[in-house]
Design an enzyme around this catalytic site. Structure first.
Site, PDB file in Angstrom:
ATOM      1  N   HIS A 163       7.464  -4.509  44.680  1.00  0.00           N
ATOM      2  CA  HIS A 163       7.239  -5.479  43.606  1.00  0.00           C
ATOM      3  C   HIS A 163       8.195  -5.258  42.444  1.00  0.00           C
ATOM      4  O   HIS A 163       8.924  -4.254  42.381  1.00  0.00           O
ATOM      5  CB  HIS A 163       5.787  -5.396  43.116  1.00  0.00           C
ATOM      6  CG  HIS A 163       5.419  -4.092  42.472  1.00  0.00           C
ATOM      7  ND1 HIS A 163       5.728  -3.786  41.161  1.00  0.00           N
ATOM      8  CD2 HIS A 163       4.770  -3.004  42.962  1.00  0.00           C
ATOM      9  CE1 HIS A 163       5.271  -2.586  40.862  1.00  0.00           C
ATOM     10  NE2 HIS A 163       4.694  -2.083  41.943  1.00  0.00           N
ATOM     11  N   CYS A 179       3.240   2.292  45.058  1.00  0.00           N
ATOM     12  CA  CYS A 179       4.052   1.129  45.426  1.00  0.00           C
ATOM     13  C   CYS A 179       5.534   1.375  45.142  1.00  0.00           C
ATOM     14  O   CYS A 179       5.912   2.331  44.473  1.00  0.00           O
ATOM     15  CB  CYS A 179       3.566  -0.100  44.677  1.00  0.00           C
ATOM     16  SG  CYS A 179       1.922  -0.658  45.213  1.00  0.00           S
TER      17      CYS A 179
END
Length: 205
Positions: A163, A179
């Protein structure tokens, strides 16, 4: 020394300078303002991005098919394989020790300006995240940034994402809750290249 050789040697600094300025212009273009976005993105000053972490096409000798995403966690780099020994290289931020994704996955879905809510594990690790349990809408203050690629295994969401982020200073570090984070400009570029079903290979050592 012949005239032709003297002329060649004199021209070398100009050629090198031309290459350097060309790379600089490309980098400026890669990280320029994006006013066309639903939430306009400001330009990122190149002084905030280390040269080795800027997006660029590079030689790549990994044995992966064209279109594969390769995440090299120790190196803090992500590669999108172009084939023929080439790849697009991006600088990334990765998960803190013990939180990083391991093994392979596929892109199960994609989203522009995604919403976000902390996972149950994130809330357990830091109860302050409970205030976000109802979710945070997409936008410039959302931790997932401008784009998200959701990583799946065997048809199930791993809860790991690739992301965006608006914190360029975190790229190159081990800072996230697991992440893989990229500059918004870079995750937009990757989002346009990768499709649902794209294979993701995560290298841990």
């Amino acid at each position: 020394m012949s005239i032709s050789r003297r002329g060649f040697l004199i021209g070398l600094p100009l050629f090198a300078a031309g290459c350097a300025s060309g790379e600089f212009r490309t980098a400026q273009s890669n990280y320029g303002a994006r006013p066309d976005e639903p939430f306009p993105i400001r330009a990122v000053p190149l002084s905030q991005i280390k040269p080795e972490l800027r997006r660029r096409e590079v030689e790549f000798d990994g044995d992966y098919p064209e279109g594969t995403i390769v995440v090299n966690t120790p190196e803090r780099r992500l590669y999108y394989v172009l084939g023929n020994g080439r790849a697009i290289r991006y600088g990334i931020g990765v998960g803190r020790e013990g939180l990083a994704l391991r093994g392979n996955a596929v892109v199960g879905r994609k989203a522009e300006w995604p919403s976000w809510r902390p996972t149950d594990n994130m809330i357990r690790r830091d109860p302050r995240n409970r205030r976000y349990a109802g979710g945070v809408p997409g936008g410039p203050n959302n931790p997932l940034g401008a784009r998200a690629l959701y990583l799946y295994r065997n048809g199930r969401d791993t809860m790991f994402r690739i992301h965006g982020t608006n914190q360029p200073q975190t790229i190159g570090g081990a800072v996230s809750s697991g992440c893989i984070r990229m500059l918004n400009h870079d995750v937009i570029d990757l989002y346009e290249r990768a499709s649902v079903g794209t294979r993701v290979v995560v290298i841990q050592a």
